[in-house]
Write a protein that holds these residues in place. Structure first.
Motif, mmCIF file in Angstrom:
data_model
loop_
_atom_site.group_PDB
_atom_site.id
_atom_site.type_symbol
_atom_site.label_atom_id
_atom_site.label_comp_id
_atom_site.label_asym_id
_atom_site.label_seq_id
_atom_site.Cartn_x
_atom_site.Cartn_y
_atom_site.Cartn_z
ATOM 1 N N HIS A 60 51.896 42.891 39.001
ATOM 2 C CA HIS A 60 51.840 42.369 40.367
ATOM 3 C C HIS A 60 52.993 42.849 41.236
ATOM 4 O O HIS A 60 53.125 42.439 42.384
ATOM 5 C CB HIS A 60 51.816 40.841 40.341
ATOM 6 C CG HIS A 60 50.662 40.296 39.546
ATOM 7 N ND1 HIS A 60 49.365 40.348 39.991
ATOM 8 C CD2 HIS A 60 50.623 39.715 38.319
ATOM 9 C CE1 HIS A 60 48.565 39.812 39.082
ATOM 10 N NE2 HIS A 60 49.298 39.422 38.062
ATOM 11 N N ASN A 138 37.167 42.401 30.126
ATOM 12 C CA ASN A 138 37.928 41.488 30.991
ATOM 13 C C ASN A 138 38.272 40.190 30.269
ATOM 14 O O ASN A 138 38.826 39.275 30.875
ATOM 15 C CB ASN A 138 37.189 41.211 32.306
ATOM 16 C CG ASN A 138 36.252 40.012 32.238
ATOM 17 O OD1 ASN A 138 35.761 39.650 31.165
ATOM 18 N ND2 ASN A 138 35.991 39.409 33.372
ATOM 19 N N PRO A 144 33.841 38.069 37.926
ATOM 20 C CA PRO A 144 34.612 37.286 38.904
ATOM 21 C C PRO A 144 33.981 37.202 40.285
ATOM 22 O O PRO A 144 34.058 36.158 40.937
ATOM 23 C CB PRO A 144 35.965 38.010 38.951
ATOM 24 C CG PRO A 144 35.710 39.375 38.418
ATOM 25 C CD PRO A 144 34.612 39.227 37.428
ATOM 26 N N ILE A 167 37.368 43.251 36.163
ATOM 27 C CA ILE A 167 38.798 42.958 36.039
ATOM 28 C C ILE A 167 39.403 42.806 37.421
ATOM 29 O O ILE A 167 39.538 43.781 38.166
ATOM 30 C CB ILE A 167 39.522 44.046 35.221
ATOM 31 C CG1 ILE A 167 38.904 44.132 33.817
ATOM 32 C CG2 ILE A 167 41.020 43.744 35.128
ATOM 33 C CD1 ILE A 167 39.529 45.163 32.922
ATOM 34 N N HIS A 168 39.728 41.569 37.763
ATOM 35 C CA HIS A 168 40.340 41.235 39.058
ATOM 36 C C HIS A 168 39.502 41.718 40.249
ATOM 37 O O HIS A 168 40.052 41.983 41.315
ATOM 38 C CB HIS A 168 41.756 41.799 39.155
ATOM 39 C CG HIS A 168 42.661 41.291 38.080
ATOM 40 N ND1 HIS A 168 43.848 41.909 37.749
ATOM 41 C CD2 HIS A 168 42.570 40.233 37.243
ATOM 42 C CE1 HIS A 168 44.432 41.257 36.755
ATOM 43 N NE2 HIS A 168 43.671 40.226 36.439
ATOM 44 N N ASN A 169 38.194 41.906 40.021
ATOM 45 C CA ASN A 169 37.288 42.394 41.066
ATOM 46 C C ASN A 169 37.739 43.739 41.632
ATOM 47 O O ASN A 169 37.483 44.076 42.784
ATOM 48 C CB ASN A 169 37.158 41.368 42.201
ATOM 49 C CG ASN A 169 35.894 41.556 43.014
ATOM 50 O OD1 ASN A 169 34.904 42.109 42.540
ATOM 51 N ND2 ASN A 169 35.919 41.119 44.257
ATOM 52 N N SER A 170 38.429 44.517 40.797
ATOM 53 C CA SER A 170 38.978 45.811 41.202
ATOM 54 C C SER A 170 38.232 46.935 40.484
ATOM 55 O O SER A 170 38.103 46.912 39.251
ATOM 56 C CB SER A 170 40.468 45.885 40.867
ATOM 57 O OG SER A 170 40.937 47.217 40.880
ATOM 58 N N LYS A 173 40.910 48.951 38.198
ATOM 59 C CA LYS A 173 41.305 48.206 37.002
ATOM 60 C C LYS A 173 40.135 48.069 36.032
ATOM 61 O O LYS A 173 40.328 48.121 34.808
ATOM 62 C CB LYS A 173 41.826 46.830 37.394
ATOM 63 C CG LYS A 173 43.154 46.863 38.134
ATOM 64 C CD LYS A 173 43.607 45.463 38.509
ATOM 65 C CE LYS A 173 44.933 45.495 39.263
ATOM 66 N NZ LYS A 173 45.380 44.133 39.680
ATOM 67 N N SER A 174 38.952 47.917 36.571
ATOM 68 C CA SER A 174 37.777 47.765 35.715
ATOM 69 C C SER A 174 37.435 49.065 34.996
ATOM 70 O O SER A 174 37.016 49.048 33.830
ATOM 71 C CB SER A 174 36.579 47.288 36.541
ATOM 72 O OG SER A 174 36.853 46.037 37.146
ATOM 73 N N SER A 267 42.251 26.730 38.994
ATOM 74 C CA SER A 267 41.656 28.038 39.257
ATOM 75 C C SER A 267 40.138 27.941 39.166
ATOM 76 O O SER A 267 39.594 26.973 38.621
ATOM 77 C CB SER A 267 42.175 29.088 38.258
ATOM 78 O OG SER A 267 41.832 28.726 36.929
#
Length: 426
Positions: A60, A138, A144, A167-170, A173-174, A267
């Motif tokens: 991050h 994920n 997500p 993965i993190h809606n990316s 990353k996915s 969350s």
């Protein structure tokens, strides 16, 4: 016996860290030697004799080093080298893996097997599956963006992770998650592990869909380390009565059970939004939330919710023991949640989502009830019915006193005998 406990985080961060710290502590009480390997961090509370850890990776933050992350999360040469140094110094009998993917990477498995060949010493590699990472890139079997439960990657079709941006809606990353999963599947890396401990039957069922893992899995529910729980079980076996520490003062008066409790992370995947909708539909019922997370602001805005923040120790024990019942509304396939076990250990019934491993812990109609995960109406109706039936909650509370979750000592005895000890049954 020498045991090297491996986890990417060596500071209090979540359920897997609670597990390794308590497990390591109990193993040491039993006379075993335990050291730890993972990432360096300012909050690290355990370690190894030569103070050898991988550098901290924070996904991050910015900086030039982040440019190297796409390569390091798939295969970490640093982790492999430093793992070798710790192995050479400690010479363990068992390497117990926990959460290793991305920050440490499965490259450390190769370090163990290479060291084994060099020193001609058989090392038992054990892995406790805290999530579904080895069959789902994920790790949550959940998309997500749509909040849908998903089994698409089971069987090795990991490209679905990229398609659904799991993965993190990316997308980036996915794709990296897909490459990582495919790489280790092709190399059959996870087949180098001797035993996979699954903390729920549901988890075991998912991992067993991979033929490489199926003959290595054993199911062992997590242990419960609620204060006084083990002592109270001993007292009950000898016919003694009293609270969790042996005194009736530990059991709150029924008149004090004047709120519904949620404790955990705030969350989406934990079902916080669904629970807040139920809270809004039940304005006359007081709720207490204990925790923190990305949805804290929404929790603070709920008129009939009191947020007491992150609570631990004695304060948490009193909070749980004083609730009429607790709610566990998770919307992903939780493994073996400590909070469900802890609530019942303190005599508080649980209303839990019917997803994942939680239904294995709640004796529905005896120590609590189940509702359809993600269903606001079903959750709302269950809360109303339980709140208005104090006698039923009292009955559930009494049944909670007869639960038989393993204590840390009982769990460790099984781990040493049946997992570290190289037999196949638990």
């Amino acid at each position: 016996m020498k045991i090297l406990m491996v986890n990417k985080f060596l500071y209090p961060n979540g359920g897997s860290e609670t597990y390794i710290f308590k497990l390591g502590e109990q193993l040491q009480k039993m006379g075993h030697e335990v050291q730890y390997f993972g990432m360096e961090h300012a909050g690290r509370i355990v370690g190894n004799r030569i103070d050898c850890y991988t550098s901290d990776m924070d996904f991050h933050t910015g900086g030039l080093t982040k440019l190297l992350y796409p390569f390091r999360i798939i295969y970490s040469g640093e982790a492999k080298r430093k793992m070798r140094r710790v192995l050479e110094d400690f010479r363990p009998d068992v390497v117990h893996l926990n959460n290793i993917n991305f920050q440490l990477t499965p490259s450390i498995i190769y370090a163990v097997r290479a060291y084994e060949r060099r020193c001609r010493k058989r090392i038992r590699i054990v892995y406790t599956a805290h999530d579904y990472q080895w069959v789902c890139p994920n790790h949550m079997m959940r998309i997500p963006a749509s909040r849908e439960i998903c089994f698409a990657c089971r069987g090795g079709d990991f490209i679905q992770c990229s398609k659904n941006r799991c993965i993190h809606n990316s997308r980036v990353k996915s794709i990296l998650g897909t490459v990582e999963a495919k790489y280790y599947a092709l190399r059959k890396t996870y087949g180098l592990v001797d035993v996979i401990v699954c903390p729920s039957e549901f988890m075991k069922k998912q991992l067993d869909t991979d033929p490489l893992l199926a003959d290595k899995t054993v199911m062992m529910h997590n242990f419960i380390e609620a204060d006084g729980y083990g002592r109270e079980r001993t007292k009950r076996r000898h016919g003694r009565k009293g609270g969790r520490d042996g005194s009736t003062a530990d059991i709150p008066a029924e008149s004090a059970r004047d709120y519904v409790l949620y404790f955990g992370r705030f969350s989406e995947e934990k079902g916080t939004l669904t629970l807040l909708k139920a809270c809004h539909a039940l304005p006359d019922i007081p709720f207490v939330f204990a925790g923190t997370g990305p949805l804290t602001d929404k929790v603070e805005q709920a008129a009939n919710v009191k947020n007491v923040g992150f609570v631990t120790g004695e304060a948490l024990r009193k909070l749980i023991a004083g609730a009429r019942f607790s709610v566990y509304p998770s919307e992903w396939y939780e493994n073996c949640p400590f909070s469900v076990m802890e609530s019942q250990a303190y005599g508080t019934p649980v209303l839990a989502s019917d997803l994942g491993g939680a239904p294995e812990l709640v004796q529905s109609g005896r120590t609590g009830e189940l509702f359809r995960g993600g269903d606001v109406q079903d959750l709302t109706e269950h809360i109303r019915e339980l709140w208005e039936n104090r006698e039923l909650c009292r009955e559930y509370s009494e049944h909670c006193k007869n639960i038989n979750f393993d204590t840390a000592a009982e769990y460790c005895a099984k781990i040493v005998r049946n997992v570290y000890g190289r037999t196949d049954s638990v």
